[in-house]
Scaffold this active site. Structure first.
Site, PDB file in Angstrom:
ATOM      1  N   PRO A   2       0.835  -1.207   0.000  1.00  0.00           N
ATOM      2  CA  PRO A   2       0.000   0.000   0.000  1.00  0.00           C
ATOM      3  C   PRO A   2       0.869   1.256   0.000  1.00  0.00           C
ATOM      4  O   PRO A   2       1.844   1.344   0.745  1.00  0.00           O
ATOM      5  CB  PRO A   2      -0.798  -0.134   1.300  1.00  0.00           C
ATOM      6  CG  PRO A   2      -0.818  -1.592   1.585  1.00  0.00           C
ATOM      7  CD  PRO A   2       0.497  -2.114   1.105  1.00  0.00           C
ATOM      8  N   GLU A   3       0.514   2.207  -0.846  1.00  0.00           N
ATOM      9  CA  GLU A   3       1.251   3.455  -0.947  1.00  0.00           C
ATOM     10  C   GLU A   3       0.433   4.579  -0.323  1.00  0.00           C
ATOM     11  O   GLU A   3      -0.609   4.326   0.295  1.00  0.00           O
ATOM     12  CB  GLU A   3       1.591   3.728  -2.415  1.00  0.00           C
ATOM     13  CG  GLU A   3       2.407   2.598  -3.046  1.00  0.00           C
ATOM     14  CD  GLU A   3       2.718   2.823  -4.523  1.00  0.00           C
ATOM     15  OE1 GLU A   3       2.861   3.992  -4.934  1.00  0.00           O
ATOM     16  OE2 GLU A   3       2.811   1.833  -5.274  1.00  0.00           O
TER      17      GLU A   3
END
Length: 278
Positions: A2-3
Site C-alpha cells: 500500500p502506498e
C-alpha cells in the site's frame, strides 16, 4: 505494498469509527510483529487507552492515544486493518486483534507477515518507528523550487529516487510509474539530467496522480482494502502500471516493462523516450 493513497484511505475509513473508542484488550498472535516495546508491555499499556485521532506519515498510520502515546502501524506488503464485528469470521493470517469498547474489533491481518507495530510517547514515536528520516509529504509540504534543486544534485535514476522514502514519503511502484508517465519522463533518466521544465512537470504530475489515487480510494489488485474491507477503484484509471503489452492510452504504443534498480517499471517508449545519456 500500500502506498500513500491506500494508507490515506485506510486512515479516513477508520477515522469515521475509532475516535472515542477505548481498547479493552489486545490479542497478539504473532509477537514478532510488535517491534517496540516488548509484547507484554505493548498489550498492557494499550489496554484502557482511547483513540483520539488517526494521522498518517508517508506509508505509516499513527493512532494518537489518550495515554500520551502513539500507536504506529506499518502495513508493509500485505497488511490489512479492518474494523469488524466479532461475529464476522476471523480471516486467515489475523495476527493482532484490538478489542474495542463498542463490542467491535480492530483486526490486523498480514499474509506475508512483514507488517510492524510500535508504541511510544508522542514525543518519541517518530524516532522509535524510524519515521524521523522520511522526506517530503507530497500532498502537504512539497516545495517546487527545493524539489528541483534536489533533482539537480542527485545522480540516481529518477524512478529509483522517487521510491526513496527519505526523498519523498509515500510513493511506491504504482504512483511512481503513473507520475513519470504523466510527466513524459523515462524511468531510467538520471535525476540531475532533468530540465527545469521536466522537474516542474514531474512535480505537478506526482501531486495530481496521488490526489487522484486518494479520490478513487486507492488501487486494489489482490490484497489492499480499506478499514471496512472495501476495495479501491484507481486500478481502472492506470495508464501504464501493470499494463505491459497493452496499448498506451495516449499514443497506442505497447507499454513496456523493465527493471530499474531491481524494481519493475512500466512506461511508454514513445511518450517517455529515453534520453541519449541512458
Amino acid at each position: 505494498m500500500p502506498e500513500l493513497p491506500e494508507v490515506e484511505t485506510v486512515r479516513r475509513s477508520l477515522l469515521a469509527h475509532l475516535p472515542g473508542l477505548t481498547i479493552t484488550g489486545v490479542d497478539v498472535r504473532l509477537p514478532r510483529l510488535i517491534k517496540y516495546p516488548a509484547v507484554s508491555e505493548f498489550t498492557t499499556e494499550l489496554k484502557g487507552q482511547t483513540f483520539l485521532d488517526i494521522q498518517r506519515r508517508g506509508k505509516y498510520l499513527k493512532f494518537i492515544m489518550s495515554g500520551g502515546q502513539t500507536l504506529v502501524i506499518h502495513l508493509r506488503m500485505t497488511g490489512q486493518l479492518r474494523y469488524a464485528c466479532p461475529d464476522n469470521p476471523l480471516p486467515r493470517h489475523t495476527h493482532v486483534i484490538f478489542n474495542l469498547s463498542d463490542g467491535w474489533e480492530l483486526r490486523f491481518t498480514d499474509m506475508r507477515q512483514f507488517g510492524a507495530m510500535y508504541l511510544a510517547s508522542h514525543a518519541e514515536i517518530e524516532q522509535v518507528a524510524g519515521m524521523d528520516r522520511l522526506g517530503w509529504e507530497p500532498l502537504e509540504h512539497f516545495p517546487l523550487a527545493e524539489f528541483c534543486q534536489e533533482l539537480a544534485r542527485r545522480s540516481a535514476k529518477i524512478k529509483s529516487l522517487l521510491l526513496n522514502q527519505h526523498f519523498i514519503a509515500g510513493i511506491g511502484n504504482i504512483y511512481a510509474d503513473e507520475g513519470l508517465f504523466a510527466a513524459g519522463i523515462h524511468p531510467e533518466q538520471p535525476a540531475k539530467s532533468l530540465t527545469a521544465e521536466q522537474g516542474e512537470r514531474l512535480h505537478t504530475a506526482l501531486v495530481q496522480v496521488l490526489r487522484a489515487g486518494v479520490q478513487m480510494r486507492g488501487t486494489s489488485f489482490s490484497d489492499y482494502v480499506d478499514g471496512l474491507g472495501r476495495s479501491g477503484d484507481f486500478q481502472h484509471q492506470l495508464a501504464v502500471y501493470g499494463r505491459e503489452g497493452q496499448a498506451c492510452p495516449r499514443c497506442g504504443t505497447q507499454i513496456q516493462r523493465i527493471k530499474v534498480s531491481g524494481r519493475s517499471s512500466h512506461f511508454c517508449p514513445c511518450c517517455q523516450s529515453a534520453p541519449e545519456q541512458i
